[in-house]
Motif scaffolding. Structure first.
Motif, PDB file in Angstrom:
ATOM      1  N   ASN A 772      31.657  50.615  43.387  1.00 39.75           N
ATOM      2  CA  ASN A 772      32.245  49.801  42.326  1.00 39.75           C
ATOM      3  C   ASN A 772      33.703  50.210  42.195  1.00 39.75           C
ATOM      4  N   GLN A 773      34.546  49.451  42.867  1.00 44.85           N
ATOM      5  CA  GLN A 773      35.965  49.806  42.922  1.00 44.85           C
ATOM      6  C   GLN A 773      36.800  48.700  42.286  1.00 44.85           C
ATOM      7  N   PRO A 774      38.082  48.982  42.057  1.00 45.52           N
ATOM      8  CA  PRO A 774      38.941  47.916  41.538  1.00 45.52           C
ATOM      9  C   PRO A 774      38.885  46.707  42.483  1.00 45.52           C
ATOM     10  N   ASP A 775      38.878  45.574  41.869  1.00 42.57           N
ATOM     11  CA  ASP A 775      38.757  44.327  42.635  1.00 42.57           C
ATOM     12  C   ASP A 775      40.118  43.633  42.639  1.00 42.57           C
ATOM     13  N   CYS A 776      40.661  43.382  43.845  1.00 45.01           N
ATOM     14  CA  CYS A 776      41.988  42.766  43.937  1.00 45.01           C
ATOM     15  C   CYS A 776      42.037  41.452  43.159  1.00 45.01           C
ATOM     16  N   LEU A 777      40.888  40.774  43.188  1.00 42.28           N
ATOM     17  CA  LEU A 777      40.878  39.435  42.597  1.00 42.28           C
ATOM     18  C   LEU A 777      40.868  39.472  41.070  1.00 42.28           C
ATOM     19  N   SER A 778      40.739  40.656  40.502  1.00 45.96           N
ATOM     20  CA  SER A 778      40.779  40.677  39.034  1.00 45.96           C
ATOM     21  C   SER A 778      42.214  40.492  38.545  1.00 45.96           C
ATOM     22  N   CYS A 779      43.199  40.906  39.337  1.00 42.93           N
ATOM     23  CA  CYS A 779      44.594  40.585  38.979  1.00 42.93           C
ATOM     24  C   CYS A 779      45.022  39.296  39.705  1.00 42.93           C
ATOM     25  N   HIS A 780      44.720  39.280  41.012  1.00 42.69           N
ATOM     26  CA  HIS A 780      45.102  38.104  41.812  1.00 42.69           C
ATOM     27  C   HIS A 780      44.000  37.061  41.691  1.00 42.69           C
ATOM     28  N   GLU A 781      43.835  36.593  40.512  1.00 48.99           N
ATOM     29  CA  GLU A 781      42.751  35.647  40.261  1.00 48.99           C
ATOM     30  C   GLU A 781      42.897  34.429  41.167  1.00 48.99           C
ATOM     31  N   ASP A 782      41.836  34.146  41.887  1.00 44.94           N
ATOM     32  CA  ASP A 782      41.846  33.027  42.817  1.00 44.94           C
ATOM     33  C   ASP A 782      43.007  33.132  43.809  1.00 44.94           C
ATOM     34  N   PHE A 783      43.329  34.387  44.185  1.00 46.59           N
ATOM     35  CA  PHE A 783      44.370  34.684  45.183  1.00 46.59           C
ATOM     36  C   PHE A 783      45.789  34.288  44.732  1.00 46.59           C
ATOM     37  N   GLN A 784      45.924  34.096  43.441  1.00 47.03           N
ATOM     38  CA  GLN A 784      47.230  33.671  42.934  1.00 47.03           C
ATOM     39  C   GLN A 784      48.060  34.903  42.549  1.00 47.03           C
ATOM     40  N   PRO A 785      49.368  34.697  42.334  1.00 44.20           N
ATOM     41  CA  PRO A 785      50.173  35.798  41.796  1.00 44.20           C
ATOM     42  C   PRO A 785      49.511  36.329  40.529  1.00 44.20           C
ATOM     43  N   PRO A 786      49.650  37.609  40.297  1.00 41.76           N
ATOM     44  CA  PRO A 786      48.859  38.223  39.235  1.00 41.76           C
ATOM     45  C   PRO A 786      49.293  37.804  37.835  1.00 41.76           C
ATOM     46  N   ALA A 787      48.276  37.651  36.981  1.00 43.97           N
ATOM     47  CA  ALA A 787      48.558  37.365  35.580  1.00 43.97           C
ATOM     48  C   ALA A 787      48.594  38.666  34.785  1.00 43.97           C
ATOM     49  N   THR A 788      47.982  39.690  35.334  1.00 45.82           N
ATOM     50  CA  THR A 788      47.943  41.001  34.654  1.00 45.82           C
ATOM     51  C   THR A 788      48.171  42.068  35.719  1.00 45.82           C
ATOM     52  N   ILE A 789      48.485  43.252  35.291  1.00 45.98           N
ATOM     53  CA  ILE A 789      48.631  44.314  36.288  1.00 45.98           C
ATOM     54  C   ILE A 789      47.674  45.462  35.996  1.00 45.98           C
ATOM     55  N   THR A 790      46.575  45.174  35.363  1.00 46.76           N
ATOM     56  CA  THR A 790      45.570  46.198  35.097  1.00 46.76           C
ATOM     57  C   THR A 790      44.238  45.756  35.680  1.00 46.76           C
ATOM     58  N   ALA A 791      43.758  46.550  36.613  1.00 52.89           N
ATOM     59  CA  ALA A 791      42.502  46.172  37.264  1.00 52.89           C
ATOM     60  C   ALA A 791      41.339  47.020  36.759  1.00 52.89           C
ATOM     61  N   PHE A 792      41.643  47.940  35.861  1.00 51.99           N
ATOM     62  CA  PHE A 792      40.605  48.849  35.369  1.00 51.99           C
ATOM     63  C   PHE A 792      39.458  48.079  34.717  1.00 51.99           C
TER      64      PHE A 792
END
Lengths: 881, 357
Positions: A772-792
């Motif tokens: 269970n690791q940080p998920d890139c898609l939690s910031c890069h939602e739908d592979f888009q530029p990030p809306a947030t910079i916290t993946a915790f």
């Protein structure tokens, strides 16, 4: 903190009190039991009409008088003096709350003196009856003294209801009053027998000597049964936290607990031995020896009792650093220097930092800790700490990691001042200020012709950094084993992933072919891995060069667990050796494509920051001293015998016990490796940012020799916490999973860890390391530029979702185009800026992810219109260089 | 540094301060009398032993037998006032003790040494006859040293303005040597000890009917002379001491405070009568005068302390969290204890007349 501190260095407060106390109790309990011994023996003499016995009692009385009235009584006053000097605040509480108990004890003391003096000086000059009455009166006065003092001593250990009521009687008749009274009474009787030996063995007449020695032996041996019962009662009367603490057998009390258990049968045996016929000299020596054992026996009991109430001097009321418990939050906020009266510094400045630290040491630590002394020597205890920051970190977790220690009461600045005093003044050690110099490397980029080349060969390391422990003679936490993946793509309008008809060979960079020349892993491999491993062979049987295996499921070639270490021949540290990969046509042997990828590997663990020792090799590597100290700490905290195992040539890997999804299943009852290590150390690193991570993961630190966080996210100014969370949250997430798995140890580590990102512990999502690791898609939602910079707290739910395992819609692994975690394109390698970017540089002339800037031709040999791989893939690079 | 900021916060009392004050003064009286007997007898015996060992041999033997008792009771009667002093003035007393920590703790070891030396002097009086001067001398010297440490602590405790010096001497090796009253105060106690010792020896001799009458009378006379002359010296030392006192303290005894002035002049009168009766060899009159003097002097001393500490503290300020039952129990046990002690002493006196069993 209310009083000035007598600045003892060598002796320290603890030893000064212990010396006085142990001697006093050994004599003062004799003063009680011995009193009964006198009168009963005198009575025996009268009953048996034995002038010899009466004469013996008379002589023993003189010895008794000289020992108890002078030495016993004066050291009793001495304890009062010494506790007033070392811990005036606690002494004042005892005096004020129990002034009339002390006063009553004083009346008994007067009675003791008067009765004993008359008893001694009227011996043989008074009627038997009256003389016996005096003897009885002496014993009663002496025992009543014990009655009173016992109440106060046990009040300190178990103040009971007094804590709420402040009532004298609640404090006096506290939960351990009665068992302790009986315990001490029986001890007193035993001591009467022990001391009796001293005078009885001096009797000249053989027959009479034997008779009296046997009589004394009865005094010594008989009360033991009662003593055992009283001990059982005493232990059972202890309140839960103290009983638990004793059950867990804290390391520093353990020797005393052992002595206490062993000395009793030894004393009984000695008593029985005294009863047999032996030459006088032998008996006198044995009597002396038994006295010594008795002193150790009783001394160890007192030490355990005193130790049991730590970190308090009055349990749950006032700490050993003289701060009343309820005042602690206020002190923590204002700081010790503002709270304490006796300090010349109220503020810490750059100029007075170490002097203020010195004051803090005396105010807070010196009541127990000596400087270069025999007990709780602060210099020895802090020997391992390399930097002020490291020691300050440890100070922040005092109570959290050691139940005998009170919390550090002051501010962060005060912690640093204290650490500065200890390290810079006591150890004469300066913080390292210069960064390691990094010798720049070169590389050659293999050729690729976008117009002509038929194949694109992509290669990447499975992990962005493989941090190994090269302390192989002592233990291993991570063994050599770098995995390289490669994907061969046949270019064309409909590109094809090739896995058949070709052979991919790998070879490690020159200078890295003989890892066994750099680390001792293969010497200890049998013990560390439970199997024989040929030299320079990795855990999967691969060597430093060879053929890559096909992974049909992932359509990859894999060179698994390669034996790569970060030392080049000659010993220099180089954590980014290159692996050359060549694809050949199996039939013709023609080279189809070639590329290079780094096999990132480091040994820059920060253990030495706190555990002492230097680097094993210049700027990195776990030295034997460091690793040995780590094992020592593990043995001390967990009662393991790892040091012993290592010394006997059987070093272990941590995963033997600690489950690790990347390794063994371990012992399912034990905390997972990640939870154990993060959970433990997080307690000393609270309230920090990524610097908390760098203490241990020094290879991630921007000031280190490895600097493995080298991808685009580093360039954008992120740090560990953006994805992994603050250390508290990171540890809590791991510990929560362990707790839910029913592992009790997790709770102990979580107790003092407040969540940081979220308000409540329940909001933290439990996770397993490596799954269970940080998920890139939690910031890069739908592979888009990030809306947030916290993946915790937004973890991947299964291994297949991990970035390093995930693929795009076409089955191409994310890492094939974006590179390994922590080294995402465009990366900047500290050793050789473009070293991580060889694949994109080779194939598209820039350091960006493969196919960036709409470079579909790389594989498709033509422009594409559909975003087949993933949304937002058909676009120009955002973070251009 | 403002010394007032250094004064620790006190703990609350269980009964109003007057009770402790009463117990402090009462038990201090017992302590000071036994201490005076201990030091005084030791001093006089040493002088006589040095002057004429042969002639004074039996006298010194008598002193040797009493010296160990007097140490036992000096210490024992010292415990109680030290306890009550800590209740009322603990926050001053612990502080001053810490500042001179090394010396203060050394008292315990010195005391054990002095005690054992006194026992050796007694038990080896004949066997180690040649070492008598050494044994008694060293025991006495240690007692004098302990007294000096006590004087240091008590002066230090009541002068918080000297406390900031701690920061220059944090190792516990600080003596209050710059204190102007230190020496005269110390001498005031020690000379008084010689006077009281003399009177005690005279009183003792008056009961020693086993002695030849001439010897007995000589001892009474000698004791009274020691008493009288020492008291004269004491008065002189006392006057110097008085004028060494800081002005605000001195002032209360010369009209500034009527109670202090009355007590002080009563004490002076007591001293005067002590000398007069001593010279006239009126033993029991002298004893009464001495008793009255000591008692009033103790009160005077206490008022002086309060005057010293007036800028900072008065015991009436101490908070009280009342609990009377422990005190009542103490008084009950004290009464019973005294009854039993009386009973034991009676047994001892009677035993002299009993036939050996």
């Amino acid at each position: 903190m209310n009083y000035p501190v007598w600045e003892l260095t060598f002796f320290g407060g603890g030893l000064t009190i212990a010396l006085m106390a142990v001697i006093h109790v050994f004599v003062s309990h004799f003063a009680i039991g011995g009193g009964l011994f006198l009168v009963l023996t005198e009575w025996k003499g009268y009953r048996e009409k034995s002038p010899a016995i009466i004469d013996y009692v008379r002589k023993h009385t003189k010895f008794f008088l000289l020992l108890t009235m002078v030495f016993g009584a004066m050291t009793g006053v001495g304890i009062w003096f010494v506790i007033g000097l070392i811990n005036p605040a606690t002494t004042s509480i005892l005096i004020h709350n129990f002034v009339f108990a002390w006063a009553i004890e004083w009346v008994f003391f007067v009675g003791e003196i008067v009765s004993l003096l008359i008893y001694y000086y009227t011996f043989g000059r008074m009627s038997q009856r009256n003389h016996l009455i005096l003897g009885w009166l002496y014993f009663i006065f002496a025992w009543l003294s014990l009655f009173v003092i016992n109440g106060i001593i046990d009040f300190m250990l178990t103040p009971g209801k007094w804590l709420e009521t402040g009532n004298f009687w609640h404090g006096f008749f506290n939960p351990t009053f009665w068992p302790s009274l009986f315990f001490r009474t029986f001890i007193a009787l035993i001591l009467a027998g022990l001391y009796g030996f001293l005078t009885a063995t001096a009797i000249k007449d053989d027959a009479f000597r034997l008779r009296m020695v046997r009589y004394c032996a009865t005094w010594l041996v008989a009360p033991f049964l009662l003593l055992f019962a009283a001990t059982w009662w005493y232990v059972n009367a202890l309140p839960e936290p103290i009983a638990t603490m004793l059950r867990e057998q804290p390391t520093d009390l353990l020797p005393f607990l052992n002595v206490f258990m062993v000395a009793a049968p030894v004393l009984i045996l000695g008593g029985l031995l005294m009863a047999i016929r032996l030459p006088q000299v032998a008996k006198q020596s044995l009597a002396g020896l038994l006295m010594l054992i008795g002193l150790i026996y009783f001394g160890s009991f007192e030490y355990i009792r005193e130790g049991s109430r730590r970190p308090y001097t009055i349990y749950n009321h006032i700490f050993s650093h003289s701060i009343v418990k309820k005042e602690l939050p206020g002190v923590a906020e204002a700081g010790v220097l503002r709270y304490a009266k006796w300090t010349e510094f109220k503020e810490i400045t750059e100029e007075n930092r170490r002097k203020a630290g010195r004051r803090l040491f005396y105010l807070g630590c010196a009541a127990c800790h000596s400087i270069n002394g025999p007990t709780r020597d602060i210099v020895t205890l802090t020997r391992g700490y390399a930097t002020v920051d490291a020691l300050a970190a440890r100070l922040s977790g005092l109570a959290e990691l050691n139940s005998a220690m009170p919390p550090f009461p002051g501010t962060e600045e005060e912690r640093r001042a204290l650490a500065a005093f200890i390290l810079q003044d006591l150890h004469q050690r300066q913080d390292r200020t210069s960064m390691p110099t990094i010798a720049q490397q070169q590389h050659e980029t293999p050729a690729f012709d976008p117009a002509k080349s038929q194949y694109a060969l992509l290669a990447w390391s499975e992990y962005g950094m493989h941090s190994i422990t090269d302390s192989d003679a002592l233990f291993t936490m991570r063994m050599p084993g770098s995995t390289i993946n490669a994907m061969l793509i046949k270019r064309g309008p409909a590109p094809e992933v090739i896995t058949t008809g070709v052979e991919l060979r790998y070879g490690v960079e020159t200078g890295f072919e003989n890892p066994a020349g750099q680390v001792d892993f293969w010497q200890h491999a049998a013990s560390l891995t439970d199997r024989e491993l040929p030299t320079n062979t990795g855990l999967a049987g691969n060597s430093t060069s060879g053929v890559m295996q096909v992974d049909d499921d992932r359509r990859l070639f894999v060179a698994k667990e390669l034996p790569v270490v970060p030392y080049k021949e000659g010993g220099s540290y180089q954590p980014y050796p290159l692996i050359t990969i060549e694809a050949k046509d199996q039939a013709s042997g023609a080279v189809l494509a070639a590329t290079k990828a780094v096999a990132p590997v480091s040994t820059e663990w920060g253990c030495r920051n706190c555990h002492g020792g230097g680097w094993r090799k210049g700027v990195a590597g776990l030295s034997p001293v460091t690793a040995g100290n780590v094992l020592l700490a593990h043995d001390r905290y967990n009662k393991t015998t790892l040091v012993e195992l290592a010394k006997s040539g059987r070093p272990v890997r941590c995963q033997i016990c600690h489950p690790d999804p990347r390794g063994d299943h371990g012992n399912p009852a034990v905390l997972s490796l990640s939870a154990a290590i993060h959970g433990f150390h997080a307690n000393t690193l609270k309230g920090r940012g990524a610097d908390a991570c760098f203490f241990c993961h020094q290879d991630a630190a921007p000031h280190g020799a490895t600097r493995f966080f080298r991808g685009i996210h580093n360039e954008l100014g992120f740090d560990c916490t953006n994805c992994h969370g603050a250390i508290e949250d990171h540890a809590l997430s791991l510990l929560l999973a362990e707790q839910q798995a029913g592992k009790k140890a997790a709770e102990k580590r979580m107790r003092h860890l407040p969540p940081r990102e979220v308000a409540d512990l329940n909001e933290i999502k439990p996770r397993q390391a490596w799954i269970n690791q940080p998920d890139c898609l939690s910031c890069h939602e739908d592979f888009q530029p990030p809306a947030t910079i916290t993946a915790f707290n937004k973890w991947t739910t299964r291994e297949s979702e991990l970035y390093r395992r995930r693929t795009d819609n076409m089955g191409i692994p994310c890492a094939a185009c974006h590179n390994s975690p922590h080294a995402l394109f465009p990366a900047t390698n500290p050793y050789d800026a473009e070293r991580d970017n060889i694949v994109p540089r080779q194939h598209q002339g820039n350091p960006y992810p493969l196919g960036a800037n709409k470079n579909c031709t790389l594989c498709h040999t033509k422009d594409m219109k559909e975003e087949m791989h993933h949304p937002n893939s058909l676009r120009m690079m955002r973070n251009v260089r | 540094m403002n010394p007032a900021t250094l004064i620790p916060a006190p703990d609350p009392l269980q009964v109003p301060w007057g009770w402790f004050q009463f117990l402090l003064l009462l038990t201090f009286f017992l302590h000071i009398v036994t201490m005076n007997i201990m030091v005084g007898c030791g001093f006089i015996a040493l002088v006589k032993q040095l002057a004429n060992p042969e002639k004074n041999r039996e006298f010194c033997r008598d002193v040797s037998e009493k010296l160990t008792y007097s140490i036992a009771f000096t210490v024992n009667f010292g415990v109680a006032p030290l306890l009550f002093l800590q209740v009322l003035y603990g926050h001053f007393m612990y502080t001053s003790s810490v500042i001179m920590g090394a010396y203060w703790l050394s008292i315990v070891f010195f005391l054990i040494a002095a005690y054992y030396l006194a026992y050796l002097y007694k038990f080896k009086f004949d066997a180690w006859a040649v070492r008598q001067n050494w044994l008694l001398g060293s025991s006495l010297a240690i007692m004098l040293l302990i007294g000096f440490f006590f004087t240091n602590n008590i002066t230090l405790m009541q002068t918080p303005e000297t406390w900031p010096l701690y920061f220059n001497h944090p190792g516990g090796f600080f003596l209050n040597l710059a204190e102007p009253t230190l020496i005269t105060r110390y001498l005031h106690f020690m000379v008084a000890a010689v006077a009281t010792g003399g009177l005690f020896l005279a009183g003792l001799a008056s009961f020693q009917h086993r002695l030849p009458e001439q010897e007995r009378k000589a001892r009474i006379k000698s004791g009274l002379m020691w008493f009288s002359y020492a008291t004269m010296v004491e008065i002189a030392v006392g006057i110097v001491f008085l004028f060494n006192l800081p002005k605000p303290v001195l002032k209360i005894f010369i009209g500034g405070d009527w109670l202090a002035t009355v007590l002080f002049f009563t004490a002076m009168a007591g001293a005067f009568f002590s000398v007069v009766y001593g010279m006239k060899e009126k033993l029991w009159h002298a004893a009464a005068a001495l008793g009255a003097t000591i008692l009033t002097m103790i009160l005077v001393r206490d008022l002086a302390r309060q005057a010293y500490l007036k800028p900072y503290f008065t015991p009436a300020d101490l908070p009280v969290a009342a609990q009377y039952s422990p005190m009542l129990l103490f008084f009950a046990i004290l009464a019973i204890g005294l009854g039993i002690i009386y009973y034991m002493l009676r047994l001892a006196w009677r035993s002299a007349k009993e036939v050996r069993p």
